[in-house]
Scaffold this motif. Structure first.
Motif, mmCIF file in Angstrom:
data_model
loop_
_atom_site.group_PDB
_atom_site.id
_atom_site.type_symbol
_atom_site.label_atom_id
_atom_site.label_comp_id
_atom_site.label_asym_id
_atom_site.label_seq_id
_atom_site.Cartn_x
_atom_site.Cartn_y
_atom_site.Cartn_z
ATOM 1 N N UNK A 26 29.951 -41.400 29.757
ATOM 2 C CA UNK A 26 30.037 -41.812 28.358
ATOM 3 C C UNK A 26 30.466 -43.267 28.172
ATOM 4 N N UNK A 27 31.508 -43.755 28.854
ATOM 5 C CA UNK A 27 31.881 -45.159 28.649
ATOM 6 C C UNK A 27 30.796 -46.138 29.106
ATOM 7 N N UNK A 28 30.050 -45.767 30.138
ATOM 8 C CA UNK A 28 28.969 -46.638 30.612
ATOM 9 C C UNK A 28 27.880 -46.761 29.542
ATOM 10 N N UNK A 29 27.504 -45.626 28.969
ATOM 11 C CA UNK A 29 26.502 -45.636 27.896
ATOM 12 C C UNK A 29 27.054 -46.367 26.677
ATOM 13 N N UNK A 30 28.310 -46.111 26.349
ATOM 14 C CA UNK A 30 28.952 -46.749 25.189
ATOM 15 C C UNK A 30 28.872 -48.274 25.292
ATOM 16 N N UNK A 31 29.254 -48.814 26.441
ATOM 17 C CA UNK A 31 29.227 -50.279 26.628
ATOM 18 C C UNK A 31 27.808 -50.821 26.488
ATOM 19 N N UNK A 32 26.850 -50.136 27.079
ATOM 20 C CA UNK A 32 25.465 -50.609 27.015
ATOM 21 C C UNK A 32 24.933 -50.600 25.584
ATOM 22 N N UNK A 33 25.195 -49.531 24.847
ATOM 23 C CA UNK A 33 24.703 -49.442 23.465
ATOM 24 C C UNK A 33 25.419 -50.431 22.549
ATOM 25 N N UNK A 34 26.726 -50.584 22.753
ATOM 26 C CA UNK A 34 27.483 -51.529 21.914
ATOM 27 C C UNK A 34 26.991 -52.948 22.136
ATOM 28 N N UNK A 35 26.874 -53.338 23.397
ATOM 29 C CA UNK A 35 26.500 -54.724 23.674
ATOM 30 C C UNK A 35 25.045 -55.020 23.319
ATOM 31 N N UNK A 36 24.182 -54.056 23.505
ATOM 32 C CA UNK A 36 22.766 -54.304 23.261
ATOM 33 C C UNK A 36 22.278 -54.023 21.862
ATOM 34 N N UNK A 39 25.696 -50.245 18.541
ATOM 35 C CA UNK A 39 25.751 -48.803 18.264
ATOM 36 C C UNK A 39 26.752 -48.166 19.210
ATOM 37 N N UNK A 40 27.507 -47.201 18.702
ATOM 38 C CA UNK A 40 28.335 -46.393 19.591
ATOM 39 C C UNK A 40 27.467 -45.269 20.146
ATOM 40 N N UNK A 41 27.959 -44.614 21.178
ATOM 41 C CA UNK A 41 27.234 -43.472 21.744
ATOM 42 C C UNK A 41 27.108 -42.357 20.707
ATOM 43 N N UNK A 42 28.152 -42.153 19.891
ATOM 44 C CA UNK A 42 28.102 -41.117 18.835
ATOM 45 C C UNK A 42 27.075 -41.484 17.768
ATOM 46 N N UNK A 43 27.031 -42.762 17.395
ATOM 47 C CA UNK A 43 26.045 -43.198 16.396
ATOM 48 C C UNK A 43 24.630 -42.993 16.921
ATOM 49 N N UNK A 44 24.420 -43.354 18.180
ATOM 50 C CA UNK A 44 23.112 -43.149 18.794
ATOM 51 C C UNK A 44 22.752 -41.660 18.772
ATOM 52 N N UNK A 45 23.701 -40.813 19.176
ATOM 53 C CA UNK A 45 23.457 -39.366 19.200
ATOM 54 C C UNK A 45 23.112 -38.835 17.819
ATOM 55 N N UNK A 121 19.937 -46.561 26.311
ATOM 56 C CA UNK A 121 20.658 -45.307 26.529
ATOM 57 C C UNK A 121 20.182 -44.627 27.811
ATOM 58 N N UNK A 122 18.873 -44.494 27.948
ATOM 59 C CA UNK A 122 18.312 -43.803 29.108
ATOM 60 C C UNK A 122 18.635 -44.544 30.405
ATOM 61 N N UNK A 123 18.546 -45.872 30.372
ATOM 62 C CA UNK A 123 18.853 -46.664 31.562
ATOM 63 C C UNK A 123 20.316 -46.569 31.947
ATOM 64 N N UNK A 124 21.200 -46.629 30.950
ATOM 65 C CA UNK A 124 22.639 -46.522 31.226
ATOM 66 C C UNK A 124 22.980 -45.135 31.759
ATOM 67 N N UNK A 125 22.344 -44.108 31.232
ATOM 68 C CA UNK A 125 22.552 -42.754 31.732
ATOM 69 C C UNK A 125 22.111 -42.659 33.188
ATOM 70 N N UNK A 126 20.941 -43.203 33.486
ATOM 71 C CA UNK A 126 20.434 -43.164 34.866
ATOM 72 C C UNK A 126 21.387 -43.892 35.814
#
Length: 157
Positions: A26-36, A39-45, A121-126
């Motif tokens: 979750x923090x990895x995805x959070x950082x990627x979405x915020x910086x790019x 968006x937070x991970x919750x907002x994306x979801x 999101x998908x890249x950060x998850x991978x």
């Protein structure tokens, strides 16, 4: 069973491993979405869940279903919806058949942002899963996650 029962110990260790995996992803995805995408991970979801609504039977989700799908309380989900609505990414409207019901839809701007953010999101998850798979305790869980082919559908009311 007692607290020292091997089955309970194994269960607790499994839960700890699952929690650790989530805590790394979750923090990895959070950082990627915020910086790019700001968006937070919750907002994306939330955008993702709401973008899957459709017209017809069972097509629009009640707020409780949305809250269950994004794993938040109803009040936290309402606050999240309000924030995204203020940004022009969501809109709310009254149900045509039940004036007490309020639906939330993703706007064109929200859909555009979601599509731009999806590869991030998908890249950060991978990346997070690949890193976790290098940990012998987490590798079996990563394999399970990768093998799941379950469509995400919100819980019915």
């Amino acid at each position: 069973m007692t607290a020292t029962d091997p089955a309970l110990t194994a269960l607790a260790q499994g839960w700890c491993a699952l929690s650790l995996l989530h805590g790394r992803i979750e923090p990895h995805i959070e950082r990627a979405l915020q910086s790019g995408h700001d968006l937070s991970a919750r907002e994306y979801s939330l955008l993702d869940v709401l973008s899957r609504q459709h017209d017809g039977e069972g097509g629009h989700l009640q707020m409780k279903q949305v809250a269950d799908a994004v794993v938040l309380s109803q009040s936290a989900t309402t606050r999240l919806v309000t924030r995204l609505e203020d940004r022009g990414l969501l809109t709310r409207y009254l149900c045509r058949t039940d004036r007490r019901g309020i639906y939330t839809d993703v706007t064109e701007s929200g859909l555009q942002l979601l599509e731009e953010a999806r590869p991030t999101n998908d890249g950060a998850l991978r990346e997070a899963l690949d890193a976790a798979a290098r940990n012998p305790e987490l590798e079996p869980l990563v394999r399970v996650v990768e093998s799941l082919r379950v469509p995400v559908v919100p819980a019915q009311a």
